[in-house]
Design a protein around this motif. Structure first.
Motif, mmCIF file in Angstrom:
data_model
loop_
_atom_site.group_PDB
_atom_site.id
_atom_site.type_symbol
_atom_site.label_atom_id
_atom_site.label_comp_id
_atom_site.label_asym_id
_atom_site.label_seq_id
_atom_site.Cartn_x
_atom_site.Cartn_y
_atom_site.Cartn_z
ATOM 1 N N THR A 65 1.018 -1.336 0.357
ATOM 2 C CA THR A 65 0.443 -0.280 -0.575
ATOM 3 C C THR A 65 0.828 1.463 0.437
ATOM 4 O O THR A 65 1.472 0.846 0.772
ATOM 5 N N PRO A 66 0.692 2.569 -0.507
ATOM 6 C CA PRO A 66 1.015 3.792 -0.295
ATOM 7 C C PRO A 66 0.730 3.931 1.575
ATOM 8 O O PRO A 66 -0.076 3.810 1.748
ATOM 9 N N LEU A 67 1.989 4.481 1.936
ATOM 10 C CA LEU A 67 1.939 4.808 3.013
ATOM 11 C C LEU A 67 2.620 6.383 3.149
ATOM 12 O O LEU A 67 3.307 6.996 2.192
ATOM 13 N N THR A 68 1.823 7.359 4.043
ATOM 14 C CA THR A 68 2.243 8.568 4.178
ATOM 15 C C THR A 68 2.243 9.482 5.724
ATOM 16 O O THR A 68 1.455 7.992 6.849
ATOM 17 N N ILE A 69 3.691 9.291 6.004
ATOM 18 C CA ILE A 69 4.371 9.382 7.199
ATOM 19 C C ILE A 69 4.622 10.887 7.206
ATOM 20 O O ILE A 69 4.378 11.610 7.137
ATOM 21 N N GLU A 70 3.967 11.731 8.685
ATOM 22 C CA GLU A 70 3.699 12.252 9.245
ATOM 23 C C GLU A 70 4.489 12.812 10.617
ATOM 24 O O GLU A 70 3.845 12.543 10.818
ATOM 25 N N VAL A 71 5.598 13.584 10.763
ATOM 26 C CA VAL A 71 6.415 14.252 12.065
ATOM 27 C C VAL A 71 6.455 15.659 12.149
ATOM 28 O O VAL A 71 6.348 16.071 11.463
ATOM 29 N N SER A 72 5.971 15.756 13.247
ATOM 30 C CA SER A 72 5.756 17.489 14.000
ATOM 31 C C SER A 72 6.278 17.493 14.865
ATOM 32 O O SER A 72 6.653 17.056 16.125
ATOM 33 N N SER A 73 7.444 18.996 15.355
ATOM 34 C CA SER A 73 7.603 18.809 16.251
ATOM 35 C C SER A 73 6.213 19.395 16.522
ATOM 36 O O SER A 73 5.293 20.165 16.434
ATOM 37 N N ASN A 74 6.412 19.822 18.933
ATOM 38 C CA ASN A 74 5.740 20.405 19.339
ATOM 39 C C ASN A 74 5.477 22.148 19.167
ATOM 40 O O ASN A 74 6.840 22.457 19.214
ATOM 41 N N LEU A 75 4.254 22.716 18.915
ATOM 42 C CA LEU A 75 4.320 24.068 18.838
ATOM 43 C C LEU A 75 4.994 25.017 19.497
ATOM 44 O O LEU A 75 5.266 25.877 19.393
ATOM 45 N N PHE A 76 4.508 24.627 20.920
ATOM 46 C CA PHE A 76 5.734 25.353 21.919
ATOM 47 C C PHE A 76 6.772 25.010 22.534
ATOM 48 O O PHE A 76 6.907 25.563 23.741
ATOM 49 N N GLY A 77 7.195 23.859 21.838
ATOM 50 C CA GLY A 77 8.944 24.248 22.007
ATOM 51 C C GLY A 77 8.686 23.297 23.715
ATOM 52 O O GLY A 77 10.019 22.530 23.783
ATOM 53 N N GLY A 78 7.800 23.214 24.340
ATOM 54 C CA GLY A 78 8.048 22.407 25.597
ATOM 55 C C GLY A 78 9.123 23.195 26.687
ATOM 56 O O GLY A 78 9.319 24.298 26.392
ATOM 57 N N ALA A 79 9.804 22.200 27.657
ATOM 58 C CA ALA A 79 10.383 22.362 28.170
ATOM 59 C C ALA A 79 11.942 22.768 27.047
ATOM 60 O O ALA A 79 12.892 23.880 27.961
ATOM 61 N N GLY B 234 3.129 28.933 13.022
ATOM 62 C CA GLY B 234 3.573 29.188 14.120
ATOM 63 C C GLY B 234 2.253 30.279 15.076
ATOM 64 O O GLY B 234 1.284 29.569 14.653
ATOM 65 N N GLY B 235 2.711 30.685 16.019
ATOM 66 C CA GLY B 235 1.515 30.695 16.884
ATOM 67 C C GLY B 235 1.778 32.170 17.383
ATOM 68 O O GLY B 235 2.824 32.238 18.218
ATOM 69 N N VAL B 236 1.204 33.272 17.269
ATOM 70 C CA VAL B 236 1.805 34.911 18.176
ATOM 71 C C VAL B 236 0.914 34.519 18.620
ATOM 72 O O VAL B 236 -1.218 34.920 18.748
ATOM 73 N N SER B 237 0.715 35.856 19.713
ATOM 74 C CA SER B 237 -0.212 36.661 20.613
ATOM 75 C C SER B 237 -0.097 37.533 20.520
ATOM 76 O O SER B 237 0.622 38.400 19.619
ATOM 77 N N LEU B 238 -1.194 38.301 20.997
ATOM 78 C CA LEU B 238 -1.156 39.987 20.635
ATOM 79 C C LEU B 238 -0.754 40.494 22.090
ATOM 80 O O LEU B 238 -1.521 40.759 22.212
ATOM 81 N N GLY B 239 0.721 40.093 22.038
ATOM 82 C CA GLY B 239 1.352 41.047 23.888
ATOM 83 C C GLY B 239 0.135 40.303 24.797
ATOM 84 O O GLY B 239 -0.362 39.266 24.922
ATOM 85 N N MET C 64 5.068 32.809 20.380
ATOM 86 C CA MET C 64 4.486 31.619 21.366
ATOM 87 C C MET C 64 5.914 30.643 20.690
ATOM 88 O O MET C 64 5.879 29.805 21.715
ATOM 89 N N GLY C 65 5.758 30.054 19.788
ATOM 90 C CA GLY C 65 6.744 28.995 18.578
ATOM 91 C C GLY C 65 5.829 28.748 17.681
ATOM 92 O O GLY C 65 5.570 29.110 16.649
ATOM 93 N N THR C 66 7.298 27.952 16.748
ATOM 94 C CA THR C 66 6.659 27.082 15.759
ATOM 95 C C THR C 66 6.901 25.884 15.339
ATOM 96 O O THR C 66 7.509 25.391 16.219
ATOM 97 N N GLN C 67 5.877 25.090 14.729
ATOM 98 C CA GLN C 67 5.956 24.124 14.834
ATOM 99 C C GLN C 67 6.411 23.995 12.990
ATOM 100 O O GLN C 67 6.401 24.188 12.110
#
Length: 146
Positions: free
Chosen positions: A29-43, A84-89, A108-111
């Motif tokens: 079968t065709p396979l799709t694999i998606e890997v992502s970092s945490n948006l806010f970067g954690g500790a 990305g995640g952005v806060s308005l101050g 706030m972070g980048t994923q």
């Protein structure tokens, strides 16, 4: 249907061994694999680079797929997304309208999300993911056509 998981890289030390997920494919079968970092970067973001993201290194992943014969199956990276995640101050405790205009936006972070595709044979497969510059990551394995 596919698998989903949220492995964690312990502490702030970057791992030298990949996280390994073994799964079975009933038919070729065709396979799709998606890997992502945490948006806010954690500790990682907090302890290694401080509260901001100015000095943060971009997350990356070494992704390896092997077949039941333990031979690597070449993956084709088909897409990279930077989200990305952005806060308005407001992070200083002041309402956004009372912040200085030049500092009103706070990132706030980048994923980082990487997508790979490959046709695989039936059998047991092993997905290895070695993260860099991220404390948490997620993966999705999708089997079949989109």
């Amino acid at each position: 249907m596919g698998g989903y998981g949220k492995p964690y890289v312990r502490g702030l030390k970057q791992s030298t061994e990949p996280y390994v997920k073994t799964f079975n494919v009933k038919e070729a079968t065709p396979l799709t694999i998606e890997v992502s970092s945490n948006l806010f970067g954690g500790a990682y973001s907090y302890f290694v680079t401080g509260m901001g993201t100015k000095n943060k290194k971009d997350p990356s992943f070494a992704v390896i797929l092997t077949g039941s014969d333990n031979n690597p199956i070449p993956l084709k990276k088909v897409k990279t997304i930077i989200k990305g995640g952005v806060s308005l101050g407001g992070m200083s405790g002041l309402p956004p309208w009372e912040s200085e205009s030049e500092g009103i936006y706070q990132e706030m972070g980048t994923q980082y999300i990487e997508t790979y595709k490959v046709d695989v044979p039936a059998g047991d497969l092993k997905l290895g993911i070695l993260p860099q510059n991220t404390q948490q990551f997620e993966y999705t394995i999708s089997m079949g056509n989109d």
